[in-house]
Write a protein that holds these residues in place. Structure first.
Motif, PDB file in Angstrom:
ATOM      1  N   SER A  14     -86.988 -20.391  28.844  1.00  0.00           N
ATOM      2  CA  SER A  14     -85.600 -20.860  28.831  1.00  0.00           C
ATOM      3  C   SER A  14     -85.499 -22.259  28.222  1.00  0.00           C
ATOM      4  CB  SER A  14     -85.024 -20.858  30.253  1.00  0.00           C
ATOM      5  OG  SER A  14     -85.708 -21.783  31.081  1.00  0.00           O
ATOM      6  N   GLU A  15     -86.507 -23.104  28.465  1.00  0.00           N
ATOM      7  CA  GLU A  15     -86.510 -24.436  27.844  1.00  0.00           C
ATOM      8  C   GLU A  15     -86.681 -24.332  26.330  1.00  0.00           C
ATOM      9  OE1 GLU A  15     -89.597 -26.426  29.953  1.00  0.00           O
ATOM     10  OE2 GLU A  15     -88.256 -27.195  31.519  1.00  0.00           O
ATOM     11  N   ALA A  16     -87.512 -23.373  25.898  1.00  0.00           N
ATOM     12  CA  ALA A  16     -87.664 -23.161  24.454  1.00  0.00           C
ATOM     13  C   ALA A  16     -86.362 -22.636  23.851  1.00  0.00           C
ATOM     14  CB  ALA A  16     -88.805 -22.171  24.193  1.00  0.00           C
ATOM     15  N   TYR A  17     -85.665 -21.794  24.600  1.00  0.00           N
ATOM     16  CA  TYR A  17     -84.370 -21.296  24.127  1.00  0.00           C
ATOM     17  C   TYR A  17     -83.368 -22.448  23.996  1.00  0.00           C
ATOM     18  CZ  TYR A  17     -79.766 -19.111  24.294  1.00  0.00           C
ATOM     19  OH  TYR A  17     -78.462 -18.762  24.046  1.00  0.00           O
ATOM     20  N   ARG A  18     -83.372 -23.344  24.988  1.00  0.00           N
ATOM     21  CA  ARG A  18     -82.477 -24.498  24.912  1.00  0.00           C
ATOM     22  C   ARG A  18     -82.803 -25.343  23.682  1.00  0.00           C
ATOM     23  NH1 ARG A  18     -82.716 -29.381  24.918  1.00  0.00           N
ATOM     24  NH2 ARG A  18     -84.945 -29.325  25.338  1.00  0.00           N
ATOM     25  N   GLN A  19     -84.105 -25.511  23.420  1.00  0.00           N
ATOM     26  CA  GLN A  19     -84.500 -26.280  22.248  1.00  0.00           C
ATOM     27  C   GLN A  19     -84.094 -25.575  20.958  1.00  0.00           C
ATOM     28  OE1 GLN A  19     -85.885 -29.458  21.932  1.00  0.00           O
ATOM     29  NE2 GLN A  19     -85.213 -28.965  19.853  1.00  0.00           N
ATOM     30  N   ALA A  20     -84.207 -24.246  20.949  1.00  0.00           N
ATOM     31  CA  ALA A  20     -83.791 -23.491  19.766  1.00  0.00           C
ATOM     32  C   ALA A  20     -82.300 -23.658  19.519  1.00  0.00           C
ATOM     33  CB  ALA A  20     -84.142 -22.011  19.940  1.00  0.00           C
TER      34      ALA A  20
ATOM     35  N   SER B 123     -72.214 -33.623  19.297  1.00  0.00           N
ATOM     36  CA  SER B 123     -72.485 -32.197  19.499  1.00  0.00           C
ATOM     37  C   SER B 123     -73.548 -31.972  20.567  1.00  0.00           C
ATOM     38  CB  SER B 123     -72.924 -31.556  18.176  1.00  0.00           C
ATOM     39  OG  SER B 123     -74.213 -31.996  17.794  1.00  0.00           O
ATOM     40  N   LEU B 124     -74.538 -32.858  20.649  1.00  0.00           N
ATOM     41  CA  LEU B 124     -75.600 -32.699  21.638  1.00  0.00           C
ATOM     42  C   LEU B 124     -75.093 -32.918  23.064  1.00  0.00           C
ATOM     43  CD1 LEU B 124     -78.617 -34.441  19.847  1.00  0.00           C
ATOM     44  CD2 LEU B 124     -78.079 -32.005  19.998  1.00  0.00           C
ATOM     45  N   SER B 125     -73.975 -33.589  23.200  1.00  0.00           N
ATOM     46  CA  SER B 125     -73.418 -33.813  24.533  1.00  0.00           C
ATOM     47  C   SER B 125     -72.240 -32.902  24.842  1.00  0.00           C
ATOM     48  CB  SER B 125     -72.977 -35.277  24.675  1.00  0.00           C
ATOM     49  OG  SER B 125     -71.965 -35.590  23.724  1.00  0.00           O
ATOM     50  N   SER B 126     -71.628 -32.329  23.806  1.00  0.00           N
ATOM     51  CA  SER B 126     -70.391 -31.572  24.035  1.00  0.00           C
ATOM     52  C   SER B 126     -70.450 -30.120  23.588  1.00  0.00           C
ATOM     53  CB  SER B 126     -69.228 -32.260  23.297  1.00  0.00           C
ATOM     54  OG  SER B 126     -69.099 -33.603  23.686  1.00  0.00           O
ATOM     55  N   ASN B 127     -71.467 -29.725  22.824  1.00  0.00           N
ATOM     56  CA  ASN B 127     -71.508 -28.350  22.338  1.00  0.00           C
ATOM     57  C   ASN B 127     -71.590 -27.361  23.500  1.00  0.00           C
ATOM     58  OD1 ASN B 127     -73.428 -25.884  21.367  1.00  0.00           O
ATOM     59  ND2 ASN B 127     -72.048 -26.547  19.736  1.00  0.00           N
ATOM     60  N   LEU B 128     -70.730 -26.368  23.490  1.00  0.00           N
ATOM     61  CA  LEU B 128     -70.638 -25.439  24.617  1.00  0.00           C
ATOM     62  C   LEU B 128     -71.857 -24.519  24.711  1.00  0.00           C
ATOM     63  CD1 LEU B 128     -66.848 -24.498  24.338  1.00  0.00           C
ATOM     64  CD2 LEU B 128     -67.935 -26.290  25.708  1.00  0.00           C
ATOM     65  N   ASP B 129     -72.381 -24.076  23.576  1.00  0.00           N
ATOM     66  CA  ASP B 129     -73.574 -23.224  23.599  1.00  0.00           C
ATOM     67  C   ASP B 129     -74.769 -23.976  24.156  1.00  0.00           C
ATOM     68  OD1 ASP B 129     -72.234 -21.065  22.510  1.00  0.00           O
ATOM     69  OD2 ASP B 129     -72.672 -21.645  20.448  1.00  0.00           O
ATOM     70  N   LEU B 130     -74.897 -25.247  23.794  1.00  0.00           N
ATOM     71  CA  LEU B 130     -76.016 -26.049  24.289  1.00  0.00           C
ATOM     72  C   LEU B 130     -75.871 -26.306  25.784  1.00  0.00           C
ATOM     73  CD1 LEU B 130     -78.591 -27.506  23.603  1.00  0.00           C
ATOM     74  CD2 LEU B 130     -77.261 -29.496  22.913  1.00  0.00           C
ATOM     75  N   GLN B 131     -74.656 -26.547  26.255  1.00  0.00           N
ATOM     76  CA  GLN B 131     -74.432 -26.739  27.688  1.00  0.00           C
ATOM     77  C   GLN B 131     -74.761 -25.471  28.465  1.00  0.00           C
ATOM     78  OE1 GLN B 131     -70.470 -28.198  28.343  1.00  0.00           O
ATOM     79  NE2 GLN B 131     -70.811 -30.102  27.225  1.00  0.00           N
ATOM     80  N   THR B 132     -74.413 -24.315  27.895  1.00  0.00           N
ATOM     81  CA  THR B 132     -74.758 -23.042  28.538  1.00  0.00           C
ATOM     82  C   THR B 132     -76.269 -22.863  28.626  1.00  0.00           C
ATOM     83  OG1 THR B 132     -72.715 -22.034  27.705  1.00  0.00           O
ATOM     84  CG2 THR B 132     -74.469 -20.546  28.409  1.00  0.00           C
ATOM     85  N   ALA B 133     -76.977 -23.210  27.550  1.00  0.00           N
ATOM     86  CA  ALA B 133     -78.440 -23.102  27.550  1.00  0.00           C
ATOM     87  C   ALA B 133     -79.062 -24.021  28.599  1.00  0.00           C
ATOM     88  CB  ALA B 133     -78.988 -23.428  26.164  1.00  0.00           C
ATOM     89  N   MET B 134     -78.487 -25.219  28.782  1.00  0.00           N
ATOM     90  CA  MET B 134     -78.993 -26.144  29.799  1.00  0.00           C
ATOM     91  C   MET B 134     -78.803 -25.578  31.206  1.00  0.00           C
ATOM     92  SD  MET B 134     -77.715 -29.826  28.301  1.00  0.00           S
ATOM     93  CE  MET B 134     -78.410 -30.526  26.790  1.00  0.00           C
TER      94      MET B 134
END
Length: 458
Positions: A155-161, A73-84
């Motif tokens: 934005s980095e805190a948002y990615r971490q969230a 999930s940490l490599s493929s989750n779409l929401d996390l990729q968008t946050a990055m």
């Protein structure tokens, strides 16, 4: 005299704009008593310095199959990729803000061919390099850079969230599947037992040991249990689809372990409340939004002060005034300008008022995020304690119901008990067994909720 007046004006302007250069400082926030004690009447938790949120997620979730799912999930989750990607966008904005301190350079070549009254054409050209440099005396560019840096941290805190949320959601879905698997297994085994019971009741009816009503009631209960199985399978399928979405893949079956294999922490620690200000990503995100609004307010203040700009150009031209010369000659010029706002129809005043109001809003949001964090930690701690207490009582309830079923079955053989009593005891036992599985899941869920509430998963 003129020099003294100009010097005094400049000194006054600099002194009046000192606040523009101040860096953001975290406002004082009272975090004492943020966590409620789960047992003490004093209601304030004396927290340990150990913070569960500082543990790596692999030390909290030890199931190898779950670890594989979280890594995916940490490599493929779409929401996390968008946050990055949002982080990368803000990094570019910060780079542009840093380069704003440097002069801007441009090459503007020009060429002209002109002819008058049929005479020979004259050709002129210029090859100038122009430069413009704004002197950041009153902090406009400085505060823009600081605001961009705060936006990057936000934005980095948002990615971490998002990352913390993804880890928690994957774990919740995984353990939900284990709970449903266990409930399905109990229900299917119970249905199988009830099927055997129906056969036994029919044999007893033929032997005259029971009546038609008891057989019908036994069949109805058997069908009721069978009817609940498709609902459980439907929930399992939907949970697998949800987990597949978190993994960024098409809906499919999820490989998993069993609920009995899981090992979760026996004792939870929340740490000292002040750690939350640096650990919890949504709190940090709210604080960086506050810092950004602080620097935006400083930018609005700087609009009231003069802007000093130096423009220059250098290059070659064959047009010197009215003369055409060949070859071209080098030409250079420099101009300094000062712009002091006098009357802007209230635009600067309005911008400053808006910026101050937005800064106050950001402060309230920051304070609310801290209160919300404390509430979530307290809820998770109490959920863990209450689920532990329920698990203990539920085990005792199941033991009593198992004993009740055995005794009523024995009494019915000697016609000292009715079938209705046996039916009631068995239904109560099934309900308690399913509730016991749910209680175990709630205990695991409390661990997940606390880990997330403390900003785990970093």
């Amino acid at each position: 005299m003129k020099k003294q007046i100009i010097g005094m004006m400049c000194a006054t302007a600099v002194l009046s704009s000192c606040n523009i250069y101040k860096t953001y400082e975290r406002p004082k926030v009272d975090v004492s008593g943020m966590y409620r004690d789960t047992v003490s009447v004093k209601d304030t938790l004396a927290s340990d310095t150990t913070n569960m949120g500082n543990l790596p997620w692999k030390e909290v979730f030890k199931d190898p199959k779950l670890q594989n799912l979280i890594e995916k999930s940490l490599s493929s989750n779409l929401d996390l990729q968008t946050a990055m990607l949002k982080v990368e966008e803000v990094k570019s904005i910060l780079t542009a803000a840093r380069l704003a301190f440097l002069p801007s350079l441009s090459l503007s070549p020009q060429g002209t061919i002109s002819s008058f009254d049929g005479k020979a054409a004259t050709k002129t050209y210029q090859l100038p390099v122009t430069a413009s440099w704004e002197l950041d005396i009153f902090g406009n560019i400085l505060n823009a850079k600081r605001e961009a840096k705060a936006s990057l941290l936000q934005s980095e805190a948002y990615r971490q969230a998002v990352q913390t949320q993804v880890i928690a959601n994957v774990a919740n879905c995984y353990y939900t599947l284990l709970m449903l698997d266990k409930q399905l297994a109990i229900t299917e085994q119970t249905a199988k037992n009830w099927g055997e019971n129906v056969k036994a009741m029919k044999i007893m009816k033929q032997a005259g040991l029971t009546n038609e009503a008891a057989v019908a009631q036994s069949e109805a209960n058997y069908y009721t249990i069978n009817a609940s199985i498709p609902d459980l399978k439907k929930q399992i399928r939907e949970t697998e689809n949800t987990l597949s979405l978190l993994l960024g893949q098409a809906p499919q079956q999820i490989e998993r372990g069993t609920l009995a294999e899981q090992q979760m922490p026996e004792h939870l620690s929340a740490g000292i409340p002040v750690q939350m200000l640096s650990n919890r990503p949504d709190v940090k995100q709210a604080e960086m939004a506050l810092a950004g609004s602080y620097y935006y307010t400083n930018q609005a203040r700087s609009a009231f002060y003069p802007k000093i700009t130096i423009n220059g150009s250098a290059g070659w031209t064959n047009s010197a005034g009215g003369a055409i010369i060949n070859p071209a000659k080098f030409i250079a010029s420099a101009v300094g300008s000062l712009t002091q706002p006098i009357f802007d129809r209230g635009a600067n005043v309005a911008k400053l008022k808006i910026a101050k109001a937005q800064q106050e809003e950001a402060l309230l949001t920051f304070q609310k995020s801290i209160l919300n964090a404390g509430s979530e930690v307290s809820n998770a701690l109490y959920q863990f304690q209450s689920s532990n207490e329920k698990c203990v009582q539920r085990k005792l309830q199941i033991q009593s119901l198992e004993s009740s079923v055995d005794k009523t079955m024995q009494l019915m053989k000697y016609q000292s008990s009715t079938y209705l009593e046996v039916l009631t005891a068995k239904q109560s036992l099934l309900s308690a067994q399913l509730s016991d599985v749910k209680d175990s899941f709630e205990r695991i869920q409390a661990v997940i909720n606390l880990y997330q509430a403390l900003g785990g998963g970093r």
